[in-house]
Structures are given as C-alpha cells and as structure tokens.
Design a protein around this motif. Structure first.
Motif, PDB file in Angstrom:
ATOM      1  N   PRO A  56       6.774  -6.834  -0.349  1.00  7.64           N
ATOM      2  CA  PRO A  56       5.693  -5.856  -0.505  1.00  7.64           C
ATOM      3  C   PRO A  56       5.113  -5.460   0.852  1.00  7.64           C
ATOM      4  CG  PRO A  56       4.971  -8.025  -1.205  1.00  7.64           C
ATOM      5  CD  PRO A  56       6.447  -8.124  -0.942  1.00  7.64           C
ATOM      6  N   ASP A  57       4.586  -4.281   0.940  1.00  9.70           N
ATOM      7  CA  ASP A  57       3.989  -3.802   2.176  1.00  9.70           C
ATOM      8  C   ASP A  57       2.468  -3.940   2.083  1.00  9.70           C
ATOM      9  OD1 ASP A  57       2.687  -2.054   4.013  1.00  9.70           O
ATOM     10  OD2 ASP A  57       4.615  -1.128   4.396  1.00  9.70           O
ATOM     11  N   LEU A  58       1.957  -4.882   2.866  1.00 12.08           N
ATOM     12  CA  LEU A  58       0.538  -5.194   2.781  1.00 12.08           C
ATOM     13  C   LEU A  58      -0.345  -4.045   3.229  1.00 12.08           C
ATOM     14  CD1 LEU A  58       1.057  -7.820   1.673  1.00 12.08           C
ATOM     15  CD2 LEU A  58       0.315  -8.950   3.761  1.00 12.08           C
ATOM     16  N   ALA A  59       0.132  -3.272   4.179  1.00 15.59           N
ATOM     17  CA  ALA A  59      -0.679  -2.162   4.682  1.00 15.59           C
ATOM     18  C   ALA A  59      -0.843  -1.112   3.578  1.00 15.59           C
ATOM     19  CB  ALA A  59      -0.036  -1.550   5.912  1.00 15.59           C
ATOM     20  N   ALA A  60       0.243  -0.810   2.906  1.00 17.16           N
ATOM     21  CA  ALA A  60       0.179   0.175   1.834  1.00 17.16           C
ATOM     22  C   ALA A  60      -0.744  -0.324   0.728  1.00 17.16           C
ATOM     23  CB  ALA A  60       1.572   0.429   1.276  1.00 17.16           C
ATOM     24  N   ALA A  62      -3.219  -2.397   1.060  1.00 19.45           N
ATOM     25  CA  ALA A  62      -4.605  -2.362   1.529  1.00 19.45           C
ATOM     26  C   ALA A  62      -5.151  -0.942   1.478  1.00 19.45           C
ATOM     27  CB  ALA A  62      -4.697  -2.913   2.944  1.00 19.45           C
ATOM     28  N   LEU A  63      -4.310   0.002   1.847  1.00 23.36           N
ATOM     29  CA  LEU A  63      -4.776   1.388   1.854  1.00 23.36           C
ATOM     30  C   LEU A  63      -5.038   1.880   0.430  1.00 23.36           C
ATOM     31  CD1 LEU A  63      -5.381   4.010   3.276  1.00 23.36           C
ATOM     32  CD2 LEU A  63      -2.949   4.572   3.204  1.00 23.36           C
ATOM     33  N   ALA A  64      -4.127   1.584  -0.437  1.00 25.82           N
ATOM     34  CA  ALA A  64      -4.271   2.069  -1.811  1.00 25.82           C
ATOM     35  C   ALA A  64      -5.407   1.379  -2.545  1.00 25.82           C
ATOM     36  CB  ALA A  64      -2.964   1.879  -2.568  1.00 25.82           C
ATOM     37  N   SER A  65      -5.562   0.100  -2.304  1.00 29.50           N
ATOM     38  CA  SER A  65      -6.553  -0.652  -3.081  1.00 29.50           C
ATOM     39  C   SER A  65      -7.899  -0.704  -2.383  1.00 29.50           C
ATOM     40  CB  SER A  65      -6.050  -2.069  -3.335  1.00 29.50           C
ATOM     41  OG  SER A  65      -5.992  -2.780  -2.127  1.00 29.50           O
ATOM     42  N   GLN A  66      -7.928  -0.316  -1.139  1.00 33.45           N
ATOM     43  CA  GLN A  66      -9.164  -0.352  -0.360  1.00 33.45           C
ATOM     44  C   GLN A  66      -9.709  -1.756  -0.172  1.00 33.45           C
ATOM     45  OE1 GLN A  66      -9.178   2.291   1.298  1.00 33.45           O
ATOM     46  NE2 GLN A  66     -10.986   3.396   0.643  1.00 33.45           N
ATOM     47  N   VAL A  70      -7.854 -10.840   3.590  1.00 28.46           N
ATOM     48  CA  VAL A  70      -8.019 -11.513   4.872  1.00 28.46           C
ATOM     49  C   VAL A  70      -9.487 -11.887   5.043  1.00 28.46           C
ATOM     50  CG1 VAL A  70      -7.926 -11.213   7.363  1.00 28.46           C
ATOM     51  CG2 VAL A  70      -6.116 -10.254   5.931  1.00 28.46           C
ATOM     52  N   GLN A 121     -14.539  -4.657  11.299  1.00 30.20           N
ATOM     53  CA  GLN A 121     -15.028  -3.576  10.455  1.00 30.20           C
ATOM     54  C   GLN A 121     -13.887  -2.602  10.119  1.00 30.20           C
ATOM     55  OE1 GLN A 121     -18.137  -1.343  12.324  1.00 30.20           O
ATOM     56  NE2 GLN A 121     -19.062  -0.735  10.376  1.00 30.20           N
ATOM     57  N   ALA A 122     -13.016  -2.394  11.087  1.00 31.95           N
ATOM     58  CA  ALA A 122     -11.888  -1.475  10.902  1.00 31.95           C
ATOM     59  C   ALA A 122     -10.841  -2.068   9.970  1.00 31.95           C
ATOM     60  CB  ALA A 122     -11.262  -1.148  12.245  1.00 31.95           C
ATOM     61  N   GLN A 123     -10.987  -3.348   9.717  1.00 26.73           N
ATOM     62  CA  GLN A 123      -9.961  -4.081   8.992  1.00 26.73           C
ATOM     63  C   GLN A 123     -10.317  -4.347   7.549  1.00 26.73           C
ATOM     64  OE1 GLN A 123      -7.193  -7.490  10.940  1.00 26.73           O
ATOM     65  NE2 GLN A 123      -8.755  -6.387  12.044  1.00 26.73           N
ATOM     66  N   ARG A 124     -11.593  -4.057   7.208  1.00 24.22           N
ATOM     67  CA  ARG A 124     -12.050  -4.289   5.853  1.00 24.22           C
ATOM     68  C   ARG A 124     -11.714  -5.698   5.359  1.00 24.22           C
ATOM     69  NH1 ARG A 124     -13.240  -0.407   2.725  1.00 24.22           N
ATOM     70  NH2 ARG A 124     -13.025   1.785   3.301  1.00 24.22           N
TER      71      ARG A 124
ATOM     72  N   ARG B   5     -11.000   9.093  -8.425  1.00 26.58           N
ATOM     73  CA  ARG B   5     -11.273   7.883  -7.678  1.00 26.58           C
ATOM     74  C   ARG B   5     -12.727   7.875  -7.207  1.00 26.58           C
ATOM     75  NH1 ARG B   5      -5.762   5.640  -5.716  1.00 26.58           N
ATOM     76  NH2 ARG B   5      -6.416   4.115  -4.206  1.00 26.58           N
ATOM     77  N   VAL B  55     -15.264   4.681  11.820  1.00 28.61           N
ATOM     78  CA  VAL B  55     -14.521   3.442  12.035  1.00 28.61           C
ATOM     79  C   VAL B  55     -13.099   3.666  11.527  1.00 28.61           C
ATOM     80  CG1 VAL B  55     -14.330   1.015  11.418  1.00 28.61           C
ATOM     81  CG2 VAL B  55     -16.585   2.051  11.695  1.00 28.61           C
ATOM     82  N   PRO B  56     -12.106   3.563  12.391  1.00 31.51           N
ATOM     83  CA  PRO B  56     -10.737   3.844  11.950  1.00 31.51           C
ATOM     84  C   PRO B  56     -10.283   2.849  10.885  1.00 31.51           C
ATOM     85  CG  PRO B  56     -10.741   2.891  14.144  1.00 31.51           C
ATOM     86  CD  PRO B  56     -12.175   3.173  13.788  1.00 31.51           C
ATOM     87  N   ALA B  59      -5.493  -0.177   8.024  1.00 27.93           N
ATOM     88  CA  ALA B  59      -4.427  -0.217   7.015  1.00 27.93           C
ATOM     89  C   ALA B  59      -3.723   1.130   6.957  1.00 27.93           C
ATOM     90  CB  ALA B  59      -5.007  -0.567   5.648  1.00 27.93           C
ATOM     91  N   LEU B  63       0.150   1.816   7.849  1.00 25.81           N
ATOM     92  CA  LEU B  63       1.065   2.425   6.886  1.00 25.81           C
ATOM     93  C   LEU B  63       1.726   3.669   7.482  1.00 25.81           C
ATOM     94  CD1 LEU B  63       2.322   2.599   4.125  1.00 25.81           C
ATOM     95  CD2 LEU B  63       0.296   3.822   3.326  1.00 25.81           C
ATOM     96  N   ALA B 122       5.730  -9.575   5.134  1.00 31.59           N
ATOM     97  CA  ALA B 122       5.071  -8.510   4.392  1.00 31.59           C
ATOM     98  C   ALA B 122       4.056  -7.771   5.259  1.00 31.59           C
ATOM     99  CB  ALA B 122       4.382  -9.097   3.164  1.00 31.59           C
TER     100      ALA B 122
END
Lengths: 343, 343
Positions: A56-60, A62-66, A70, A121-124, B5, B55-56, B59, B63, B122
């Motif tokens: 699975p792609d964790l970045a995708a 994270a982006l999709a699920s917000q 971590v 903060q940028a990493q949520r 959304r 804030v960028p 994720a 991606l 991942a």
DNA sequence: TTGTAAGCGTTATCAT
DNA sequence: ATGATAACGCTTACAA
C-alpha cells in the motif's frame, strides 16, 4: 501535450481489485477492516494482493484520508540516559498498535523545537509527545492549531497544552535535600551541569530545602552550562571542595555527576559517606551497584514514555483521561552513600 | 449523489497562488526552489503564504512527487548507550538538511526487523540505515526491492546490500585480549551478556587470541542471554571467579559489565589491576573517570551514525562512495586497569 | 520564467 | 456487503 508520466511500475490497489474481481474500494476495505468483507471476497483479495506483491502507498492513504498513523515525539537530547528510558517506554507502548513514531531532537533549543513543530504541522501526525512545559508562545500556537492529542512529558505544571505526564522536579529535589538534612548533613553542596529548565527546578528545590533549614549558602552551589558527564562530576566536586572545604554532602542533579563524585572521593581517599555523603538524581541502574551504593531519586521515566503514548492513542480514539495532568511522582532510594551521620 | 466531503478548512496552495496572482505551479516552485521565481512573484507568493498561514501538505507532496524526504533507521535497542551515540551522529549529520528520520526499534529480533522493513517499503523512504549485517533472506529481498540507498552499520562484512560503515568486532576483541596477553595476563575470563551477533563476534575474537597463545580454556567463558547491566557485570564476575579462582584478568563485552566488575572488586577488596585486570568495550565516557581508569576498546559510534547519513544523502544525490564498505576501525585505550604484570 | 493539463494511489460519500 | 464517483493537495511533463 498530454501528460506522459513515467509509469510507476508499481502495483496499485486497482490492479489487486481487478485480479480479485472486486471494486477498488472493496480491496481498500480489506486492508483496513477485513471483517467487513464476505469470506469469499476476503480470500480473493488476499491472494490477489499476495500474488501481485502489493504494497500500500502510505502517502496516498494519508492524502485521501486526511490522517496519518504517525505520532511525533520531540526530545531535547539523545545522549542522555534519561531519554533512552523514556523512549523505551514509548516504543514499548507502541508495540502491536498501528502507529509509528517520528522522533526528532530539539537539542535543548526552543527555536529548534519551534521549527520542528512546524514541520510536524505539515505532516498531520495523529498525536504529539513534547518534552517539558516551557515551549515558546509561537510553539504553543502551532500546537494548539494542530488539532491532535498532545502530551507534554517529564514535568508537570499548570496550563497544559492538552495533557501532561511527569512529576515535580522541585519537590523531588526538595525531598532529596531534606533527607540529607534529616540525617544531620549540614554543608550540602549542589552540583549542576547543563542547566535545562528541569535542572533549574531541581536547584529551586534545593534552595527551598536549605533555606527552610536556615542553612542556605550560595557558595555551596556550583553549576556549568556544559553537558553533563561523569568526569564533569569529578571536576565540579573538586572545584567546590576547594571553595568549601567543610562541605559534608553533595546533591547532584544527575547520577553521572554523582558517579563522578564517587570516583573523585575514591581518588582522594575521602570516605563515603563518613566524610562525604552523595545523593544523585534519576536512579540509573549503576547507582545500586556502586561501592558504596549511591542514594538517588528514582524517576519513572519508562512509565512517562509508556503513559504518554497510551494517552495519545486513547485520545485519538476519543477516550480522554479523567485528569489531563498525571503526576507520576518519584521515590527516594536511600542507600549507603547517605547513611545517618552522628549529630 | 455528488461527493460532499466535509471541507478540510485548510489553506491550499491554490489559495496562496490566487492571492499572489500566480498559477499554483509557480507557488509550488516557490516552496521548493525560490530562486527559480522572479523577484516580484517570489515576494508576492511569500507574503500570500504568510498572510494565509499556509502549511504544505507533505502527504500530497509525497504522492505527487513519488518520493519522501524521510530516512528510515532500524536499530535493535534504545536502552543501549552505544546506540545513543550512533543516533547522535545520525541526527547531527541530518542538521540543516531537508531530511528527517523515522526511527524504529527491532528489539534484537530479526522477525521484527523484517516487519519494519515492509512497513518502510510502504513509505518510500529516501534512504535506509540498518543495524548489523545479519538480516534474514526475506529482509534482504525487501531491501533490494526498495530502490533507495541503504547503509548497514555497526559492523562490516562481505556482501553488503548496498553500503556499509562499521568495524570488525572480531579484530577489536582479538586486539584487546592480545593486549592482556602481552602484559602477562594468562587466565583471562570472558564476560558476555545479551549475546547479539556482534557480541558473538567479540567472543570469536577472544577465542582466536586465547587459542593462538595456547591459553584457551572454555571454563574461562561465561555468558548470559539477559540484557546487559552494571550489576549483571558484578554477578557474572562473581560466578566466574568461583569457578576459576586463579583468573587474573577479564575481557568484558561492554563497559557496563566492566564497571560492574570494578565495583565487585572494590566490594571484595580485590586490587585492580594487581589481582585482576579489567578490559571493557566501547569506551564510554565513564571508563576514563573510574578508579583506576579502565582500559577499553574505543569504537567510533558517533562517526558511524554520521557517516551512514552522509553516505545516504550523497547517494540520494547520485554520489556513490569509492568503496561501498567503510571500516572505521577501533582504538585500544590502554589505562590503569590493565597495567603490565610482572612475569 | 511561467502556465496548462493530467494525474499520483487512495479513501469518503452516498447509494444500492 | 458492495460499488460508482469525486475528490485529497500537490507536482510532473510539456509547451510557451
């Protein structure tokens, strides 16, 4: 004109879904909540994923699920034994959970801390563990804006950003010095290195205890901004003893310094505790093994780490602790280096 | 029907671009390479970003770009002083770069290591630092599939996955034991705890040296799988001394054990080095401060961490080292605890 | 130096 | 329990 991205060459969820004969969202559900699928589809997705070697792609995700899984951890030092115990607690509490840790080092710098908080903060992150309670106003603003559970660790105080686990360094030091006073030591030196906020509070506790006994004398205090070490302990002790030859005990802000004092006493044939009592702070493992065994203040570092992560994880799931501030206290471990002294 | 959304309520790059009166991609470039913009647009984007508190989103960035700026680090223990120095080197090398560290703890378990490597897979880390050279075949497969620079640290050997920084534990131990032999110690004990692969190699080095001198005796070896500690050092020593009363020196697999031996000798009034020589391993700071100062093998832990990260960062930029394997060596720090013994 | 258009791989939402 | 669709916020590729 049309975009020609070099194909990733990577197995996507869509391909797993296709091979399994289900829609992508069903495959997605399989990885997050397998129970939600019917047994048949579950198996088909599973074998398709294995066959294709899907990762699975964790970045995708994270982006999709917000959100991410971590937990960010900010500590001021990695050299310090104290933090390795905290970290052990942190990583132990994590075991078996779906979270991972992003550990950053503030180097005892509030500006660095501020920078790193912005990075987080940028990493949520799903949650945050921060050392100490003395963040800059800007740091506090960032933390408050982050909308995730935050635990401040190592000490406690009023006005938590969110939650706290720690103990009172002031009280702990007060208790250690009071112990020496109760055992008839009178000229008690204070040895401090790398005077971070928590060490400053130990100094306050020392002062309070000495003043309460009417024995306060600023000449008994020696400190250095330099990082702590065993040899530094010996040096501080030697210096202070020159200035205050009638010193009969020392309270050391940490155990490394205490060990350095013990070695220096051995070197100078100063008998411990007959000629010099020693009390340390943190109760590292070697304190009990020393000759004589060294008195120290046990601090519950491992538990602080463990609790911090448990609190964060619980809060992510919406479970708030009854009290936002947890005092883990301390225990004075009385040993041979501070035996009662004839009055 | 259309997707509804819940709006994120978050400032996006698009909004910054709009306020600055530029296209999103120009704003994007500002954050990655400000030099590429004309001075006017640069300032407008900057102030727009500040005004909106942009804030960028890392994720989204990961991606879209298919890469991250995270370097994964796998270490077997956080309790161990040795690794705190390695970590310090790692975090120091990182300073000022755009990378951050994701640190995970394998707990000396190869299966855990395998799991964590898959997790990293991942995450598409920019690089990886792995402790030791004994990964499982599956772990190696995962690493080889990861397509990012990888450095194995702490020891060196043939067949690196990619790069290595470390030293020969076997040679280091051999050298320490040879030193004792050269100083006329004959009945040299071996004290070992938590026998991980690197400690095993130190045992081999000890064996080689003793055999070469015709003095090998398996009864001189005592080990335990239990984690290491100062008090454990005292216990191992006490046990071995009971079995081998004519022991005249000990080689300890680490400095904590050596310190425990010193304390046990003090307790039993065994004179060091006259009745018992002591040699440790790692040369932690306290070794030089002890009474007598303790001989040890200095290992360049900080440099290992530093080098590992430098190598990873260089390799990310396409700069490969001349040699994939770097031997940082070791230094025998000879001190009072192993003074020459009359023959 | 700047802009246009097309995804990156996943999940939220709503509907069945 | 499953699926269709539309994002999530950003960057790559290409063109101007």
């Amino acid at each position: 004109m049309a975009r020609q991205r070099t194909t990733t060459g990577k197995v996507r969820l869509t391909e797993v879904a296709k091979l399994a004969g289900v829609s992508p969202i069903t495959a997605s559900r399989f990885f997050r909540n397998p129970e939600a699928l019917s047994a048949g589809k579950r198996e088909r997705v599973e074998s398709a994923a294995r066959e294709l070697g899907y990762v699975p792609d964790l970045a995708a995700r994270a982006l999709a699920s917000q959100r991410t899984e971590v937990i960010g951890v900010l500590i001021p030092s990695l050299t310090n034994n104290v933090f390795s115990d905290v970290l052990r607690g942190i990583y132990d509490a994590l075991q078996g959970s779906r979270y991972s840790i992003q550990l950053v080092n503030t180097r005892y710098s509030f500006l660095q801390e501020e920078k790193l908080l912005r990075l987080f903060q940028a990493q949520r992150p799903a949650g945050l563990v921060v050392t100490g309670i003395n963040q800059t106003p800007d740091s506090r603003l960032v933390m408050e804006a982050m909308n995730c559970p935050i635990v401040q660790i190592m000490e406690i105080g009023p006005d938590p950003v969110d939650m706290m686990v720690g103990f009172s360094h002031n009280k702990a030091a007060f208790s250690a010095v009071s112990h020496l006073l109760a055992r008839n030591y009178r000229r008690i030196g204070f040895l401090g290195a790398r005077m971070d906020p928590r060490v400053q509070r130990r100094l306050e506790g020392y002062r309070d205890a000495m003043k309460a006994a009417g024995l306060y004398d600023p000449r008994l205090i020696i400190t250095t901004p330099v990082p702590t070490s065993v040899s530094m302990g010996g040096m501080l002790f030697a210096d202070l003893l020159t200035l205050v030859p009638d010193m009969d005990a020392v309270f050391c802000v940490n155990d490394d310094i205490a060990l350095g004092v013990l070695f220096e006493c051995q070197r100078r044939q100063i008998s411990v505790p007959d000629d010099m009592a020693i009390v340390g702070f943190n109760d590292l493992e070697f304190m009990a093994a020393a000759v004589p065994p060294l008195t120290s203040v046990r601090t519950n570092r491992y538990e602080m780490g463990r609790n911090a992560i448990s609190m964060v994880m619980a809060a992510i799931d919406g479970e708030r602790p009854e009290a936002p501030v947890i005092d883990l206290g301390f225990q004075l471990m009385v040993r041979g280096s501070s035996s009662p002294r004839p009055a």
